[in-house]
Design an enzyme around this catalytic site. Structure first.
Site, PDB file in Angstrom:
ATOM      1  N   LEU A   1      11.453   6.394  -6.146  1.00 53.51           N
ATOM      2  CA  LEU A   1       9.952   6.833  -5.775  1.00 53.51           C
ATOM      3  C   LEU A   1      10.017   5.549  -4.530  1.00 53.51           C
ATOM      4  CD1 LEU A   1       7.674   7.381  -8.434  1.00 53.51           C
ATOM      5  CD2 LEU A   1       8.835   9.140  -7.072  1.00 53.51           C
TER       6      LEU A   1
ATOM      7  N   HIS B   1       2.367   4.802  -4.664  1.00 58.39           N
ATOM      8  CA  HIS B   1       2.881   5.996  -5.543  1.00 58.39           C
ATOM      9  C   HIS B   1       3.132   5.620  -7.042  1.00 58.39           C
ATOM     10  CE1 HIS B   1       6.569   4.097  -5.402  1.00 58.39           C
ATOM     11  NE2 HIS B   1       6.598   3.741  -3.973  1.00 58.39           N
ATOM     12  N   GLU B   2       3.568   6.641  -7.856  1.00 51.80           N
ATOM     13  CA  GLU B   2       3.430   6.376  -9.255  1.00 51.80           C
ATOM     14  C   GLU B   2       4.374   5.152  -9.700  1.00 51.80           C
ATOM     15  OE1 GLU B   2       1.667   7.785 -11.576  1.00 51.80           O
ATOM     16  OE2 GLU B   2       2.904   6.812 -13.072  1.00 51.80           O
ATOM     17  N   GLY B   3       5.279   4.728  -8.866  1.00 52.05           N
ATOM     18  CA  GLY B   3       6.147   3.596  -8.906  1.00 52.05           C
ATOM     19  C   GLY B   3       5.316   2.473  -8.946  1.00 52.05           C
ATOM     20  N   HIS B   4       4.493   2.246  -8.093  1.00 54.65           N
ATOM     21  CA  HIS B   4       3.757   1.117  -8.177  1.00 54.65           C
ATOM     22  C   HIS B   4       2.679   1.013  -9.105  1.00 54.65           C
ATOM     23  CE1 HIS B   4       3.998   1.654  -3.380  1.00 54.65           C
ATOM     24  NE2 HIS B   4       4.356   0.459  -3.450  1.00 54.65           N
TER      25      HIS B   4
ATOM     26  N   GLY C   1       0.911  -1.136   0.013  1.00 52.77           N
ATOM     27  CA  GLY C   1       0.051  -0.092   0.148  1.00 52.77           C
ATOM     28  C   GLY C   1       0.882   1.326   0.051  1.00 52.77           C
TER      29      GLY C   1
ATOM     30  N   GLY D   1       9.320  -4.495  -8.633  1.00 43.14           N
ATOM     31  CA  GLY D   1      10.220  -3.223  -8.776  1.00 43.14           C
ATOM     32  C   GLY D   1      11.651  -3.672  -8.607  1.00 43.14           C
TER      33      GLY D   1
END
Ligand code: PAF
Length: 283
Positions: free
Chosen positions: A187, A37-40, A34, A150
């Site tokens: 991020l 952010h944009e990375g997820h 949770g 990631g």
């Protein structure tokens, strides 16, 4: 934009997965804790390109936090997370309850060797045990065709690849590139702990990392270049360095000195304004 289905129980999860399977759908899975952010979201968008259905889990996993780490204060932003997932093509959000993941009788542990040794494990000795356990449970529950992680957590990605291969899980593990802000900071959900001054300091990490990688690419000795980078981080206001290390890109075997030959990775963990940051790049 479609609002994803929120599922909280294993029975509902299994029902939906069976229905999709019956309809010939392919499933990509993005596990998260949770605070998205944009990375997820970039992982979710990649997942959507690789399969017809995308499942994202949100679970702040207690077994990967050591006593004294930020498990209690870790940001929990479920409503905002679901709204963000709706914009990224997620079909289902799986939010298991803590007690359903680890019941009172839980007694099974998983230890990955090799790639999971050194680096993070020198500083967070039980971290990968907790990650391996929860990821195994989540992969068993969701049973996806592919799962996406990631590259920011590069050693975690290598550990999960090893785990999935060793335990014969028929799942292909995909690594996704690191998402960075306009000034190159990787991020992370923990970036929100910084005030503007801290954020400015934190952004020096990627500048120093890329400079160090470039120096080694141009022939600088690994030992000298990594020591220079550690000093540069301290000069930039980082309070302590856990590691600035070079490792073989696949085996993560450490390379302490000499010149770069073959695919290597520069990996850094350092503390800035009370926040532990990690980053890495190819050399
Ligand atoms: O990378 C993370 O967010 C976590 O370690 C993971 C893979 C979701 C397991 O809790």
């Amino acid at each position: 934009m479609t609002t994803p289905h929120i599922i909280r129980t294993q029975a509902d999860l299994r029902g939906q997965i069976w229905e999709w399977r019956g309809g010939g759908e392919t499933i990509a899975f993005v596990p998260t804790m949770g605070a998205l952010h944009e990375g997820h979201l970039s992982l979710v968008r990649l997942a959507k390109k690789k399969a017809s259905k995308v499942v994202v889990s949100i679970f702040v996993n207690p077994t990967q936090f050591a006593p004294g780490e930020d498990f209690e204060s870790y940001p929990r932003t479920e409503e905002a997370d679901v709204a963000k997932l709706a914009t990224a093509g997620c079909d289902m959000v799986y939010i298991p309850r803590k007690n359903s993941m680890y019941n009172a009788h839980h007694a099974t542990h998983i230890k990955v060797g090799g790639v999971a040794e050194n680096l993070e494990t020198d500083h967070r000795p039980t971290f990968f045990d907790g990650v391996a356990l929860v990821v195994t449970k989540l992969l068993n529950r969701v049973a996806p065709d592919i799962a996406i992680f990631g590259e920011k957590d590069y050693q975690q990605l290598a550990t999960i690849r090893r785990l999935v291969a060793d335990l014969d899980m028929p799942i292909s593990i995909v690594g996704a590139p690191i998402a960075r802000d306009d000034e190159g900071l990787a991020l992370s959900s923990r970036n929100q702990y910084f005030n503007p001054e801290g954020l400015k300091k934190a952004r020096m990490l990627n500048t120093i990392m890329f400079r160090c990688a470039e120096a080694m690419r141009s022939g600088a000795d690994i030992d000298i270049a990594t020591r220079d980078a550690s000093q540069a981080l301290l000069d930039a206001g980082f309070s302590s360095i856990d590691y600035v290390s070079v490792a073989c890109a696949d085996s993560l075997e450490l390379v302490k000195s000499g010149k770069i030959d073959g695919p290597k990775r520069l990996l850094i963990a350092a503390h800035c304004e009370g926040v532990r940051l990690i980053d890495n790049c190819a050399i």
